[in-house]
Write an enzyme that holds these catalytic residues in place. Structure first.
Site, PDB file in Angstrom:
ATOM      1  N   TYR A 171      -1.381  -0.271 -10.180  1.00  0.00           N
ATOM      2  CA  TYR A 171      -1.668  -1.611  -9.667  1.00  0.00           C
ATOM      3  C   TYR A 171      -3.074  -2.053 -10.050  1.00  0.00           C
ATOM      4  O   TYR A 171      -3.833  -1.264 -10.591  1.00  0.00           O
ATOM      5  CB  TYR A 171      -1.478  -1.658  -8.143  1.00  0.00           C
ATOM      6  N   TYR A 205       0.853  -1.195   0.000  1.00  0.00           N
ATOM      7  CA  TYR A 205       0.000   0.000   0.000  1.00  0.00           C
ATOM      8  C   TYR A 205       0.885   1.241   0.000  1.00  0.00           C
ATOM      9  O   TYR A 205       1.850   1.323   0.786  1.00  0.00           O
ATOM     10  CB  TYR A 205      -0.946   0.003   1.213  1.00  0.00           C
ATOM     11  N   SER A 206       0.541   2.201  -0.873  1.00  0.00           N
ATOM     12  CA  SER A 206       1.283   3.458  -0.916  1.00  0.00           C
ATOM     13  C   SER A 206       1.052   4.222   0.370  1.00  0.00           C
ATOM     14  O   SER A 206      -0.075   4.305   0.856  1.00  0.00           O
ATOM     15  CB  SER A 206       0.796   4.342  -2.071  1.00  0.00           C
ATOM     16  N   CYS A 259      -0.161   7.477 -10.601  1.00  0.00           N
ATOM     17  CA  CYS A 259      -0.432   6.439  -9.603  1.00  0.00           C
ATOM     18  C   CYS A 259      -1.915   6.077  -9.579  1.00  0.00           C
ATOM     19  O   CYS A 259      -2.780   6.936  -9.697  1.00  0.00           O
ATOM     20  CB  CYS A 259       0.002   6.916  -8.219  1.00  0.00           C
ATOM     21  N   GLU A 310       3.551   4.328 -10.671  1.00  0.00           N
ATOM     22  CA  GLU A 310       3.242   3.216  -9.769  1.00  0.00           C
ATOM     23  C   GLU A 310       1.755   2.895  -9.918  1.00  0.00           C
ATOM     24  O   GLU A 310       0.903   3.582  -9.364  1.00  0.00           O
ATOM     25  CB  GLU A 310       3.570   3.587  -8.332  1.00  0.00           C
TER      26      GLU A 310
END
Ligand code: FAD
Ligand code: A2P
Length: 365
Positions: free
Chosen positions: A365, A144-145, A323, A363
């Site tokens: 996901y 998790y960011s 992101c 980044e």
């Protein structure tokens, strides 16, 4: 008088000469043939020499981006075999009435970690959800960011916060809940959670106070951007970090509904306090339409602002951060290609240059 044997011997004596002549002809022909083929090959594969359109990337800048530059950034202080057990300090919804799904802001206490679990803006931590998978093995960690600055939401430098969307999808008429995201959205203050990390050096902020920061976020992709913006504009954080941001920060934020916009009040406050340094562009997919009448995505907003955005990108002090949903990458690429074209630039040449200069950060996901 020549005897028959002498004639035969004489004839045989010429054979090596004949072989040598043949060999000479053959190799010369082969060499020429090979040279011809090689020439033809090079002609075929030789690229058309196109002068790459250079984006401003100074030598000093690209060398600064070496591994050495981030040598002091902490990584893997805690690993899965020996995670840190952090205590949940708070866990609340970030959504407004009428929003879709479930997105929470969760803060963990780090003060008992030894060695101390420190981190910097743009990194991630791992969470190991309690329980076992279908094979009876402990669940694997999920990344998790980090949504807080290194000073934490309480500015004491001993907490870490996350922004987590509960994964939910339908399968064979059944609602499936994601293991770790559900675990995180359900945990209560006082609960203990296994934490690993920190990890990641892709999304770090530059040190320069006059850098420009373009942020492209969808959903929880806002997490690192929230940390950057707090570092730039949150009063107490600024006192702590002594980083006097003087550049321009431009946030493109994608959310399905207005009620799903995350950290909205904070961003509005930054807009009021720093109108010359902060720009905020929203794409509310289910309330706004793009030029084609489809859902408004951040890539549509990128296209609308193509000129201004590329003026910024041509400045070597500008960094771009992407992101959130992996699915947005092709759309962003397409929009950047079109936007670059409008400025006479070639995105497929530009992007690797930006990446090499450490100015393109992704980044998803
Ligand atoms: P799981 O139980 O692991 O389920 C996920 C699996 O479900 C998928 O692998 C897929 O097989 C299946 N699945 C998913 N969707 C569907 C579908 N629609 N149909 C069918 N099958 C499907 N998440 C955040 O919320 N906030 C963050 O800040 C964040 N940061 C991240 C940073 C990084 C670097 C990375 C790599 C990921 C990040 N994530 C973040 C995602 C996070 O790590 C988890 O992947 C996410 O929370 C889902 O985990 P889960 O355990 O709930 O789901
Ligand atoms: P939508 O779901 O309406 O199609 P969240 O994580 O809170 O759902 O927010 C993600 C946001 O990103 C939503 O507005 C979602 O739109 C949008 N989105 C979905 N797919 C893409 C894509 N391929 N490119 C850009 N944005 C996307």
């Amino acid at each position: 008088m020549y005897s028959q044997a002498k004639v035969i011997a004489g004839g045989l004596a010429h054979i090596p000469v004949l072989i040598a002549v043949f060999y000479f002809i053959l190799t010369t022909f082969n060499k020429r043939a090979l040279k011809f083929v090689e020439e033809a090959k090079t002609k075929k594969s030789e690229p058309k020499v196109v002068e790459p359109q250079k984006v401003a990337v100074s030598k000093t800048e690209s060398t600064k981006v070496g591994k050495k530059k981030h040598a002091n950034v902490p990584v893997n202080i805690y690993r899965p075999k020996t995670p840190y057990e952090g205590t949940v300090l708070e866990n609340y919804s970030l959504l407004k009435e009428g929003a879709i799904g479930r997105v929470n802001h969760i803060t963990f206490d780090l003060k008992d970690s030894d060695p101390f679990l420190n981190y910097v803006e743009g990194q991630s931590i791992g969470i190991m959800p309690a329980g076992e998978d279908s094979n009876g093995k402990p669940h694997k960690l999920r990344l998790y960011s980090i949504a807080s600055t290194r000073h934490g939401d309480n500015f004491n430098g001993n907490t870490v916060s996350l922004c987590v969307r509960q994964l939910q999808y339908e399968k064979d008429g059944e609602t499936i809940n994601g293991v770790c995201s559900t675990y995180l959205c359900d945990i209560k203050p006082g609960d203990k959670v296994k934490i690993t990390g920190p990890v990641g050096k892709e999304m770090l902020l530059p040190d320069e106070e006059d850098a420009n920061i373009v942020m492209l976020a969808t959903g929880t992709g806002i997490a690192p951007m929230r940390a950057y913006l707090r570092r730039m504009f949150e009063a107490t954080e600024k006192e702590k970090n002594k980083w006097n941001f003087k550049g321009k920060a431009w946030l493109f934020m994608g959310a399905p509904k207005s009620a799903n916009l995350l950290y909205e009040e904070d961003f509005q406050r930054y807009l009021n306090e720093y109108p010359d340094n902060f720009k905020y562009t929203k794409a509310i997919s289910r309330e706004q339409q793009n030029a084609k009448g489809g859902r408004m995505y951040i890539q549509d907003r990128v296209l609308e602002s193509a000129n201004e955005l590329f003026d910024m990108i041509e400045d070597e002090k500008t960094h771009i951060y992407l992101c959130g949903l992996k699915g947005m990458e092709p759309g962003i690429d397409e929009a950047m290609t079109k936007a670059a074209e409008e400025k006479g630039l070639n995105w497929s040449e530009l992007r690797p240059q930006l990446k090499k200069a450490g100015r393109w950060h992704v980044e998803t996901y």
